[in-house]
Design a protein around this motif. Structure first.
Motif, PDB file in Angstrom:
ATOM      1  N   TYR A   8     -37.430 -82.736  -4.155  1.00  0.00           N
ATOM      2  CA  TYR A   8     -36.906 -81.634  -4.960  1.00  0.00           C
ATOM      3  C   TYR A   8     -36.858 -80.357  -4.117  1.00  0.00           C
ATOM      4  O   TYR A   8     -35.835 -79.670  -4.069  1.00  0.00           O
ATOM      5  N   ASP A   9     -37.974 -80.053  -3.458  1.00  0.00           N
ATOM      6  CA  ASP A   9     -38.050 -78.838  -2.646  1.00  0.00           C
ATOM      7  C   ASP A   9     -37.029 -78.840  -1.518  1.00  0.00           C
ATOM      8  O   ASP A   9     -36.448 -77.791  -1.196  1.00  0.00           O
ATOM      9  N   LYS A  10     -36.797 -79.993  -0.939  1.00  0.00           N
ATOM     10  CA  LYS A  10     -35.825 -80.108   0.148  1.00  0.00           C
ATOM     11  C   LYS A  10     -34.412 -79.792  -0.360  1.00  0.00           C
ATOM     12  O   LYS A  10     -33.660 -79.058   0.278  1.00  0.00           O
ATOM     13  N   ILE A  11     -34.065 -80.347  -1.502  1.00  0.00           N
ATOM     14  CA  ILE A  11     -32.753 -80.087  -2.101  1.00  0.00           C
ATOM     15  C   ILE A  11     -32.625 -78.607  -2.440  1.00  0.00           C
ATOM     16  O   ILE A  11     -31.617 -77.961  -2.125  1.00  0.00           O
ATOM     17  N   ILE A  12     -33.642 -78.053  -3.080  1.00  0.00           N
ATOM     18  CA  ILE A  12     -33.585 -76.646  -3.494  1.00  0.00           C
ATOM     19  C   ILE A  12     -33.523 -75.729  -2.283  1.00  0.00           C
ATOM     20  O   ILE A  12     -32.846 -74.693  -2.319  1.00  0.00           O
ATOM     21  N   SER A  13     -34.161 -76.086  -1.215  1.00  0.00           N
ATOM     22  CA  SER A  13     -34.083 -75.280   0.004  1.00  0.00           C
ATOM     23  C   SER A  13     -32.632 -75.155   0.486  1.00  0.00           C
ATOM     24  O   SER A  13     -32.182 -74.079   0.881  1.00  0.00           O
ATOM     25  N   ILE A  14     -31.900 -76.253   0.433  1.00  0.00           N
ATOM     26  CA  ILE A  14     -30.486 -76.246   0.828  1.00  0.00           C
ATOM     27  C   ILE A  14     -29.678 -75.372  -0.136  1.00  0.00           C
ATOM     28  O   ILE A  14     -28.855 -74.550   0.284  1.00  0.00           O
ATOM     29  N   CYS A  15     -29.924 -75.528  -1.431  1.00  0.00           N
ATOM     30  CA  CYS A  15     -29.210 -74.742  -2.441  1.00  0.00           C
ATOM     31  C   CYS A  15     -29.527 -73.260  -2.298  1.00  0.00           C
ATOM     32  O   CYS A  15     -28.630 -72.403  -2.352  1.00  0.00           O
ATOM     33  N   ARG A  16     -30.788 -72.948  -2.107  1.00  0.00           N
ATOM     34  CA  ARG A  16     -31.226 -71.556  -1.978  1.00  0.00           C
ATOM     35  C   ARG A  16     -30.613 -70.925  -0.731  1.00  0.00           C
ATOM     36  O   ARG A  16     -30.191 -69.758  -0.751  1.00  0.00           O
ATOM     37  N   ILE A 166     -30.035 -78.336 -14.016  1.00  0.00           N
ATOM     38  CA  ILE A 166     -30.532 -78.174 -12.643  1.00  0.00           C
ATOM     39  C   ILE A 166     -31.240 -79.446 -12.208  1.00  0.00           C
ATOM     40  O   ILE A 166     -30.972 -79.987 -11.120  1.00  0.00           O
ATOM     41  N   ASN A 167     -32.134 -79.932 -13.039  1.00  0.00           N
ATOM     42  CA  ASN A 167     -32.937 -81.087 -12.658  1.00  0.00           C
ATOM     43  C   ASN A 167     -32.116 -82.362 -12.518  1.00  0.00           C
ATOM     44  O   ASN A 167     -32.319 -83.128 -11.573  1.00  0.00           O
ATOM     45  N   TYR A 168     -31.156 -82.586 -13.405  1.00  0.00           N
ATOM     46  CA  TYR A 168     -30.299 -83.762 -13.255  1.00  0.00           C
ATOM     47  C   TYR A 168     -29.434 -83.660 -11.999  1.00  0.00           C
ATOM     48  O   TYR A 168     -29.190 -84.674 -11.332  1.00  0.00           O
ATOM     49  N   ALA A 169     -28.988 -82.463 -11.648  1.00  0.00           N
ATOM     50  CA  ALA A 169     -28.198 -82.290 -10.424  1.00  0.00           C
ATOM     51  C   ALA A 169     -29.064 -82.550  -9.185  1.00  0.00           C
ATOM     52  O   ALA A 169     -28.615 -83.192  -8.232  1.00  0.00           O
ATOM     53  N   VAL A 170     -30.302 -82.069  -9.210  1.00  0.00           N
ATOM     54  CA  VAL A 170     -31.218 -82.348  -8.093  1.00  0.00           C
ATOM     55  C   VAL A 170     -31.464 -83.853  -7.990  1.00  0.00           C
ATOM     56  O   VAL A 170     -31.408 -84.422  -6.894  1.00  0.00           O
ATOM     57  N   PHE A 171     -31.705 -84.504  -9.121  1.00  0.00           N
ATOM     58  CA  PHE A 171     -31.921 -85.954  -9.103  1.00  0.00           C
ATOM     59  C   PHE A 171     -30.718 -86.687  -8.511  1.00  0.00           C
ATOM     60  O   PHE A 171     -30.875 -87.618  -7.718  1.00  0.00           O
ATOM     61  N   ALA A 172     -29.524 -86.266  -8.893  1.00  0.00           N
ATOM     62  CA  ALA A 172     -28.320 -86.910  -8.355  1.00  0.00           C
ATOM     63  C   ALA A 172     -28.270 -86.753  -6.843  1.00  0.00           C
ATOM     64  O   ALA A 172     -27.964 -87.717  -6.123  1.00  0.00           O
ATOM     65  N   LEU A 173     -28.569 -85.566  -6.348  1.00  0.00           N
ATOM     66  CA  LEU A 173     -28.556 -85.344  -4.892  1.00  0.00           C
ATOM     67  C   LEU A 173     -29.629 -86.184  -4.201  1.00  0.00           C
ATOM     68  O   LEU A 173     -29.404 -86.704  -3.111  1.00  0.00           O
ATOM     69  N   ILE A 174     -30.788 -86.324  -4.822  1.00  0.00           N
ATOM     70  CA  ILE A 174     -31.831 -87.193  -4.257  1.00  0.00           C
ATOM     71  C   ILE A 174     -31.327 -88.629  -4.197  1.00  0.00           C
ATOM     72  O   ILE A 174     -31.466 -89.306  -3.175  1.00  0.00           O
ATOM     73  N   LEU A 175     -30.723 -89.115  -5.284  1.00  0.00           N
ATOM     74  CA  LEU A 175     -30.214 -90.482  -5.310  1.00  0.00           C
ATOM     75  C   LEU A 175     -29.101 -90.700  -4.290  1.00  0.00           C
ATOM     76  O   LEU A 175     -28.921 -91.808  -3.796  1.00  0.00           O
ATOM     77  N   MET A 176     -28.364 -89.646  -3.981  1.00  0.00           N
ATOM     78  CA  MET A 176     -27.304 -89.730  -2.983  1.00  0.00           C
ATOM     79  C   MET A 176     -27.847 -89.653  -1.550  1.00  0.00           C
ATOM     80  O   MET A 176     -27.077 -89.674  -0.595  1.00  0.00           O
ATOM     81  N   ASP A 177     -29.174 -89.537  -1.419  1.00  0.00           N
ATOM     82  CA  ASP A 177     -29.808 -89.350  -0.104  1.00  0.00           C
ATOM     83  C   ASP A 177     -29.247 -88.134   0.608  1.00  0.00           C
ATOM     84  O   ASP A 177     -29.074 -88.141   1.835  1.00  0.00           O
ATOM     85  N   PHE A 178     -28.967 -87.078  -0.146  1.00  0.00           N
ATOM     86  CA  PHE A 178     -28.319 -85.893   0.412  1.00  0.00           C
ATOM     87  C   PHE A 178     -29.173 -85.205   1.465  1.00  0.00           C
ATOM     88  O   PHE A 178     -28.660 -84.767   2.477  1.00  0.00           O
ATOM     89  N   ALA A 179     -30.466 -85.080   1.237  1.00  0.00           N
ATOM     90  CA  ALA A 179     -31.313 -84.296   2.130  1.00  0.00           C
ATOM     91  C   ALA A 179     -32.285 -85.150   2.923  1.00  0.00           C
ATOM     92  O   ALA A 179     -33.398 -84.764   3.180  1.00  0.00           O
ATOM     93  N   THR A 180     -31.848 -86.321   3.321  1.00  0.00           N
ATOM     94  CA  THR A 180     -32.773 -87.211   4.039  1.00  0.00           C
ATOM     95  C   THR A 180     -32.911 -86.857   5.509  1.00  0.00           C
ATOM     96  O   THR A 180     -33.843 -87.289   6.155  1.00  0.00           O
TER      97      THR A 180
END
Length: 181
Positions: A8-16, A166-180
């Protein structure tokens, strides 16, 4: 595997980071937007994601991830508007806008952690398309609440719906391996 909180923090860091860069470029021009305008902006992004998920041809070279990031950032702007009210001229310094971003994302993350505990990370077994559909459903709920002048009889308010988006969008990005990486 990283914990959900770390992902979550990794995704939010990119968004922020994108939010901060756009603040530099545009300032807080978004402060003039009425809530229905922000809701509609998020709706457009969610509809585009759904269209990308259903169609094989893409005519604009942007993928779903950039739209989910936009959904997250616009939802935070909407939460700030709910807290601060709408203005006719931008009235926040970039530093204040960033502090408010951090405040509202912390609230959304706390909600996610609590729900994630209770639901046992069920979102990990969902399809990304289901996350998109739930975001669209929550946007339709928000539109109805806006049409009802913000009043509900038994349902959660606009803020809770934006937090869930917000949370569902973060979950989708996690499932997409966006910030791996």
């Amino acid at each position: 595997m990283q914990s959900t909180a770390e992902q979550y923090d990794k995704i939010i860091s990119i968004c922020r980071n994108l939010y901060v860069k756009k603040l530099h470029d545009y300032g807080c021009a978004w402060r003039i937007l009425r809530l229905p305008s922000l809701t509609d902006q998020i709706y457009i992004k969610a509809q585009r994601i759904r269209s990308l998920q259903e169609n094989s041809v893409r005519k604009v070279d942007e993928d779903e991830s950039s739209e989910f990031i936009g959904i997250i950032n616009y939802s935070i702007m909407a939460l700030i508007q709910l807290e601060k009210g709408i203005v006719n001229q931008p009235d926040l310094s970039n530093e204040e806008a960033i502090e408010l971003y951090d405040k509202h994302i912390a609230i959304a993350k706390e909600l996610m952690l609590n729900k994630n505990h209770d639901y046992g990370e069920a979102w990990r077994d969902m399809r990304i398309s289901s996350h998109t559909d739930i975001i669209l459903q929550k946007l339709l709920r928000i539109k109805q609440i806006e049409d009802n002048k913000g009043k509900t009889l038994v349902s959660e308010g606009i803020d809770a719906n934006y937090q869930d988006i917000i949370n569902y969008a973060v979950f989708a990005l996690i499932l997409m391996d966006f910030a791996t990486n």
